[in-house]
Scaffold this motif. Structure first.
Motif, PDB file in Angstrom:
ATOM      1  N   LYS A 236       0.762  -1.276  -0.056  1.00 14.76           N
ATOM      2  CA  LYS A 236      -0.078  -0.019  -0.151  1.00 14.76           C
ATOM      3  C   LYS A 236       1.039   1.224   0.051  1.00 14.76           C
ATOM      4  N   GLU A 237       1.973   1.376   0.620  1.00 12.68           N
ATOM      5  CA  GLU A 237       2.878   2.199   0.507  1.00 12.68           C
ATOM      6  C   GLU A 237       3.419   2.806  -0.415  1.00 12.68           C
ATOM      7  N   ASN A 238       3.408   1.889  -1.365  1.00 12.49           N
ATOM      8  CA  ASN A 238       3.861   2.414  -2.823  1.00 12.49           C
ATOM      9  C   ASN A 238       2.617   2.823  -4.008  1.00 12.49           C
ATOM     10  N   PHE A 239       1.627   3.105  -3.468  1.00  9.97           N
ATOM     11  CA  PHE A 239       0.222   3.543  -4.136  1.00  9.97           C
ATOM     12  C   PHE A 239      -0.290   4.747  -3.592  1.00  9.97           C
ATOM     13  N   SER A 240      -0.852   5.633  -4.475  1.00  6.33           N
ATOM     14  CA  SER A 240      -1.495   6.851  -3.906  1.00  6.33           C
ATOM     15  C   SER A 240      -2.862   6.709  -4.552  1.00  6.33           C
ATOM     16  N   HIS A 241      -3.939   7.242  -3.617  1.00  5.26           N
ATOM     17  CA  HIS A 241      -5.531   7.390  -3.797  1.00  5.26           C
ATOM     18  C   HIS A 241      -5.538   8.765  -4.774  1.00  5.26           C
ATOM     19  N   LYS A 242      -6.289   8.515  -6.032  1.00  7.73           N
ATOM     20  CA  LYS A 242      -6.821   9.450  -6.770  1.00  7.73           C
ATOM     21  C   LYS A 242      -8.113   9.350  -7.183  1.00  7.73           C
ATOM     22  N   ALA A 243      -8.818  10.463  -7.311  1.00  9.79           N
ATOM     23  CA  ALA A 243     -10.156  10.254  -7.424  1.00  9.79           C
ATOM     24  C   ALA A 243     -10.386  11.796  -8.018  1.00  9.79           C
ATOM     25  N   PHE A 244     -11.495  11.671  -8.937  1.00  7.26           N
ATOM     26  CA  PHE A 244     -11.778  12.896  -9.940  1.00  7.26           C
ATOM     27  C   PHE A 244     -13.059  12.673 -10.574  1.00  7.26           C
ATOM     28  N   TYR A 245     -13.692  13.864 -10.996  1.00  8.48           N
ATOM     29  CA  TYR A 245     -15.042  13.732 -11.779  1.00  8.48           C
ATOM     30  C   TYR A 245     -14.491  13.928 -13.198  1.00  8.48           C
ATOM     31  N   ASN A 246     -14.930  12.982 -13.932  1.00  4.46           N
ATOM     32  CA  ASN A 246     -14.891  12.787 -15.413  1.00  4.46           C
ATOM     33  C   ASN A 246     -16.097  13.570 -15.933  1.00  4.46           C
ATOM     34  N   GLU A 247     -15.935  15.002 -16.372  1.00  2.15           N
ATOM     35  CA  GLU A 247     -17.079  15.581 -16.740  1.00  2.15           C
ATOM     36  C   GLU A 247     -17.820  15.231 -17.974  1.00  2.15           C
ATOM     37  N   GLN A 248     -16.772  14.556 -19.076  1.00  6.01           N
ATOM     38  CA  GLN A 248     -17.312  14.164 -20.163  1.00  6.01           C
ATOM     39  C   GLN A 248     -17.938  12.560 -20.002  1.00  6.01           C
ATOM     40  N   LEU A 249     -17.623  11.820 -19.117  1.00  3.13           N
ATOM     41  CA  LEU A 249     -18.346  10.535 -19.098  1.00  3.13           C
ATOM     42  C   LEU A 249     -19.241  10.501 -17.784  1.00  3.13           C
ATOM     43  N   TYR A 250     -19.589  11.896 -17.083  1.00  4.06           N
ATOM     44  CA  TYR A 250     -20.544  11.992 -15.850  1.00  4.06           C
ATOM     45  C   TYR A 250     -20.195  10.919 -14.800  1.00  4.06           C
ATOM     46  N   ARG A 251     -18.980  10.645 -14.566  1.00  4.80           N
ATOM     47  CA  ARG A 251     -18.588   9.624 -13.496  1.00  4.80           C
ATOM     48  C   ARG A 251     -17.542  10.032 -12.620  1.00  4.80           C
ATOM     49  N   ILE A 252     -17.442   9.760 -11.059  1.00  2.00           N
ATOM     50  CA  ILE A 252     -16.211   9.698 -10.683  1.00  2.00           C
ATOM     51  C   ILE A 252     -15.066   8.633 -10.975  1.00  2.00           C
ATOM     52  N   GLU A 253     -14.087   8.753 -11.090  1.00  6.08           N
ATOM     53  CA  GLU A 253     -13.173   7.577 -11.079  1.00  6.08           C
ATOM     54  C   GLU A 253     -12.359   7.594  -9.980  1.00  6.08           C
ATOM     55  N   MET A 254     -11.927   6.656  -9.497  1.00  9.36           N
ATOM     56  CA  MET A 254     -10.972   6.232  -8.433  1.00  9.36           C
ATOM     57  C   MET A 254     -10.179   5.438  -9.017  1.00  9.36           C
ATOM     58  N   HIS A 255      -8.848   5.788  -8.685  1.00 10.41           N
ATOM     59  CA  HIS A 255      -7.570   5.058  -9.223  1.00 10.41           C
ATOM     60  C   HIS A 255      -6.513   4.872  -8.016  1.00 10.41           C
ATOM     61  N   LEU A 256      -5.707   3.851  -7.906  1.00 13.32           N
ATOM     62  CA  LEU A 256      -4.697   3.596  -7.315  1.00 13.32           C
ATOM     63  C   LEU A 256      -3.361   3.781  -8.212  1.00 13.32           C
ATOM     64  N   VAL A 257      -2.448   5.066  -7.796  1.00 13.43           N
ATOM     65  CA  VAL A 257      -1.640   5.422  -8.790  1.00 13.43           C
ATOM     66  C   VAL A 257      -0.280   4.666  -8.134  1.00 13.43           C
ATOM     67  N   SER A 258       0.610   4.098  -9.102  1.00 15.43           N
ATOM     68  CA  SER A 258       1.841   3.598  -8.387  1.00 15.43           C
ATOM     69  C   SER A 258       2.781   4.828  -8.561  1.00 15.43           C
ATOM     70  N   ASP A 259       3.387   4.957  -7.161  1.00 13.46           N
ATOM     71  CA  ASP A 259       4.220   6.042  -6.746  1.00 13.46           C
ATOM     72  C   ASP A 259       5.858   5.855  -7.644  1.00 13.46           C
ATOM     73  N   CYS A 260       6.106   4.803  -7.844  1.00 14.51           N
ATOM     74  CA  CYS A 260       7.309   4.304  -8.450  1.00 14.51           C
ATOM     75  C   CYS A 260       7.371   3.254  -9.516  1.00 14.51           C
ATOM     76  N   GLU A 261       8.266   3.019 -10.110  1.00 15.61           N
ATOM     77  CA  GLU A 261       8.165   1.876 -11.054  1.00 15.61           C
ATOM     78  C   GLU A 261       8.431   0.633 -10.203  1.00 15.61           C
ATOM     79  N   GLN A 262       7.385  -0.235 -10.096  1.00 15.02           N
ATOM     80  CA  GLN A 262       7.838  -1.480  -9.064  1.00 15.02           C
ATOM     81  C   GLN A 262       6.968  -2.594 -10.121  1.00 15.02           C
ATOM     82  N   CYS A 263       7.293  -3.799  -9.492  1.00 16.53           N
ATOM     83  CA  CYS A 263       6.800  -4.931  -9.952  1.00 16.53           C
ATOM     84  C   CYS A 263       6.146  -5.935  -8.841  1.00 16.53           C
ATOM     85  N   VAL A 264       4.723  -6.142  -9.004  1.00 14.22           N
ATOM     86  CA  VAL A 264       4.191  -7.002  -8.047  1.00 14.22           C
ATOM     87  C   VAL A 264       3.984  -8.269  -8.396  1.00 14.22           C
TER      88      VAL A 264
END
Ligand code: AVJ
Length: 322
Positions: A236-264
């Motif tokens: 979890k330490e290597n990921f960040s929360h991202k949430a935003f409203y996509n106005e074109q598609l009328y939806r909140i998108e939630m993502h987990l963004v990788s903070d670094c290059e990594q292999c899971v």
């Protein structure tokens, strides 16, 4: 369970809890735009975090919908009609329906939920509050449930689907789902649907990026959940929360963004992340009233009535066959 409660509660086990196949997850993690089904938010920890979210200052949907139910419960009952069989897919704690039962006076209540133990606990509490109400609890994944159980009481059916849960479905899936519900309710039934409404971006962004970081913890918890149920080593330490409203598609998108290059590692496969690459974990669609009525029309339904809060943040809608 005492004898009277035993008479009151009937339990139907339709699909014993089936485990998700790792392949299903792997397919999402290996695709060009990595994605994960939002159902992985909801282990015990995640369900608790969602409960906290519903009480956050920024997260308006839950309390706004509750206020609509409280304010218009009499009117809702008049328009929906009393004495019906209420069916609730994904009933969870069975708390929302309790705001409407005194006025709706249903002939029976049929909660459907995948979590069997939680379902039993919830209906036992419900039975204490409404000792006269016959309850047919159905343990099933309602997404995979095509037909209702056979031995249900007769009467017109009211499907209760609150919480804007429909917002998690892609619009095509929402349409298919409404078509299925329309088959369940027949010509004399209805669907009482809670739908979050389109609104200014800043308001939506705030609701999914709370100050306390509960939504962030909720999003990141999906990775712990994957580690628990699969052979996986997400950190979890290597990921960040991202949430935003996509106005074109009328939806909140939630993502987990990788903070670094990594292999899971996931079930023996290596999942490679670039820095800034994300896993798309959720869409939460918002509707305008126009979009909602056209979705209903596509499903052969019509919006018979809509109840709103004073700020028009959220809607409760009665859909019936057109
Ligand atoms: C349970 C799908 C209605 O989309 O608002 C809350 C889930 N995700 N915060 C929503 C959720 C992030 C919620 N639904």
């Amino acid at each position: 369970m005492n004898a009277s409660v035993e008479n009151q509660i009937h339990f139907h086990e339709l699909h014993p809890q089936s485990k998700t196949h790792p392949k299903e997850v792997l397919e999402g993690l290996k695709s060009v735009r990595k994605n994960l089904n939002p159902k992985f938010f909801y282990d015990t920890k995640g369900s608790e975090l969602f409960e906290v979210i519903t009480n956050l200052e920024e997260y308006y949907p839950t309390r706004t919908e509750r206020k609509i139910f409280e304010t218009y419960s009499q009117d809702i009952a008049e328009v929906c009609g009393i004495d019906s069989i209420i069916i609730e897919p994904g009933s969870g704690s069975c708390e929302k329906i309790q705001l409407l039962i005194p006025n709706l006076k249903p002939k029976a209540y049929i909660p459907i939920d995948i979590a069997g133990d939680f379902l039993l606990d919830s209906v036992n509490k419900l039975a204490e509050n409404f000792p006269e109400l016959p309850i047919h609890a159905v343990q099933a994944d309602f997404n995979q449930l095509d037909n209702l159980p056979n031995e249900l009481p007769n009467g017109s059916k009211l499907v209760f689907y609150p919480g804007s849960t429909i917002g998690n479905m892609e619009p095509e899936k929402a349409l298919e789902f409404l078509i299925k519900l329309s088959e369940w309710i027949g010509n004399d039934g209805g669907i009482l649907l809670g739908v979050d409404l389109h609104k200014p971006t800043h308001q939506l962004n705030a609701a999914y990026n709370d100050q306390q970081g509960v939504t962030e913890a909720f999003n990141l918890n999906a990775l712990d959940h994957l580690n628990d149920i699969f052979e996986a080593n997400f950190d979890k330490e290597n990921f960040s929360h991202k949430a935003f409203y996509n106005e074109q598609l009328y939806r909140i998108e939630m993502h987990l963004v990788s903070d670094c290059e990594q292999c899971v590692e996931f079930e023996g496969e290596k999942i490679q992340f670039d820095e800034g690459e994300s896993i798309h974990t959720e869409n939460s669609y918002k509707y305008t009233r126009k979009q909602l009525s056209s979705l209903a029309a596509d499903a052969g339904l019509t919006l018979k009535e809509t109840w709103l809060d004073e700020n028009e943040l959220f809607s409760v809608n009665l859909l019936v066959r057109a």
